[in-house]
Every structure is written in C-alpha cells, then in structure tokens.
Design a protein around this motif. Sequence first.
Motif, PDB file in Angstrom:
ATOM      1  N   ILE A   1      -6.902  -5.043  -4.322  1.00 39.62           N
ATOM      2  CA  ILE A   1      -7.122  -3.898  -3.454  1.00 39.62           C
ATOM      3  C   ILE A   1      -6.177  -4.098  -2.277  1.00 39.62           C
ATOM      4  O   ILE A   1      -6.322  -5.062  -1.512  1.00 39.62           O
ATOM      5  CB  ILE A   1      -8.582  -3.825  -2.963  1.00 39.62           C
TER       6      ILE A   1
ATOM      7  N   GLU B   1     -12.861   1.414  -3.482  1.00 39.49           N
ATOM      8  CA  GLU B   1     -11.834   0.718  -4.258  1.00 39.49           C
ATOM      9  C   GLU B   1     -12.441  -0.162  -5.339  1.00 39.49           C
ATOM     10  O   GLU B   1     -11.888  -0.278  -6.434  1.00 39.49           O
ATOM     11  CB  GLU B   1     -10.915  -0.082  -3.330  1.00 39.49           C
TER      12      GLU B   1
ATOM     13  N   THR C   1       0.843  -1.192   0.000  1.00 36.13           N
ATOM     14  CA  THR C   1       0.000   0.000   0.000  1.00 36.13           C
ATOM     15  C   THR C   1       0.878   1.242   0.000  1.00 36.13           C
ATOM     16  O   THR C   1       0.661   2.178  -0.781  1.00 36.13           O
ATOM     17  CB  THR C   1      -0.939   0.011   1.223  1.00 36.13           C
TER      18      THR C   1
ATOM     19  N   HIS D   1     -13.088   1.715  -8.403  1.00 39.99           N
ATOM     20  CA  HIS D   1     -11.878   1.808  -9.239  1.00 39.99           C
ATOM     21  C   HIS D   1     -11.654   0.523 -10.049  1.00 39.99           C
ATOM     22  O   HIS D   1     -11.201   0.584 -11.198  1.00 39.99           O
ATOM     23  CB  HIS D   1     -10.648   2.111  -8.392  1.00 39.99           C
TER      24      HIS D   1
ATOM     25  N   ALA E   1      -5.486   2.744   1.370  1.00 38.22           N
ATOM     26  CA  ALA E   1      -5.853   1.656   0.462  1.00 38.22           C
ATOM     27  C   ALA E   1      -5.556   2.118  -0.960  1.00 38.22           C
ATOM     28  O   ALA E   1      -5.591   3.312  -1.250  1.00 38.22           O
ATOM     29  CB  ALA E   1      -7.328   1.312   0.604  1.00 38.22           C
ATOM     30  N   ILE E   2      -5.265   1.157  -1.820  1.00 41.43           N
ATOM     31  CA  ILE E   2      -5.009   1.479  -3.229  1.00 41.43           C
ATOM     32  C   ILE E   2      -5.391   0.275  -4.085  1.00 41.43           C
ATOM     33  O   ILE E   2      -5.216  -0.878  -3.666  1.00 41.43           O
ATOM     34  CB  ILE E   2      -3.542   1.897  -3.470  1.00 41.43           C
ATOM     35  N   THR E   3      -5.925   0.569  -5.259  1.00 44.35           N
ATOM     36  CA  THR E   3      -6.315  -0.480  -6.187  1.00 44.35           C
ATOM     37  C   THR E   3      -5.290  -0.577  -7.304  1.00 44.35           C
ATOM     38  O   THR E   3      -5.026   0.396  -7.993  1.00 44.35           O
ATOM     39  CB  THR E   3      -7.701  -0.178  -6.786  1.00 44.35           C
TER      40      THR E   3
END
Length: 121
Positions: free
Chosen positions: A29, A46, A12, A49, A22-24
């Motif tokens: 995820i 997420e 992350t 995304h 958080a990041i996709t």
Amino acid sequence: MKGKVIVSAFWTKFFSWGKAQAITIFPFIFLKHPAYKKDKVLINHENIHIRQALELVIIPFYFLYLTEFMFRLIQYRHFFKAYLNISFEREAFQNEENLYYLRERKVFSSFKYLRSWKEKA
C-alpha cells in the motif's frame, strides 16, 4: 492479510498517474504522505483491495480492474466518475469506514457491486 504500508510520494504518483493519495499494488500500500499511515479509513480501503486481489489471484484482479475502468471511462467519459464506478472501488468506498468489514466479508463480495449499475457521483 494486510498490505505492507510504504510512504512514497514518487511511487504513489507513478502508479496512479498522479491522481491518488494512496494506491495498492499487491502486496504493498503506497501512501503519498506519512500522515496517511494514521488514517484508519484510508488504510482499511486499501486493505479491502488487498483482499480483492488475493481472492482473484492478483494478476486477474488488476486485469479486471483496468478492463472495468476502461469500460467505465468510455461509459462516463470522465476519469473520476469512471474510477468511482469500478465495482472494486464501490465495495471499498461503501465499506471503508467499517473497520471490521474484512472480518465479516464474504469471498468474491466485489462481484455483487458489478451487478449494481447505479451511477455513483
């Protein structure tokens, strides 16, 4: 399709330059903390995304995302303000609390947020 959730503070931080919880990165995820797995609003954000990436055939999504971010960064000269004004983020933030949004969302909905030039934050 929903993203595969992975709890990893390292990835992350790596993918978000240490700026996100958080990041996709399609189809995953990444979450910074295990407790975020229970945050339905964050997971929904997420997954929005994930859908955006799918409809743009993944690689073009990331190209457009980063290109718009760079444009916004020049426009606002502020990292967080630029991030909040990316059309993909506008759609995700505006609809993250609607847990049924992805069921009713129309294809390419994120583009209507590109036309909206109102500043956020």
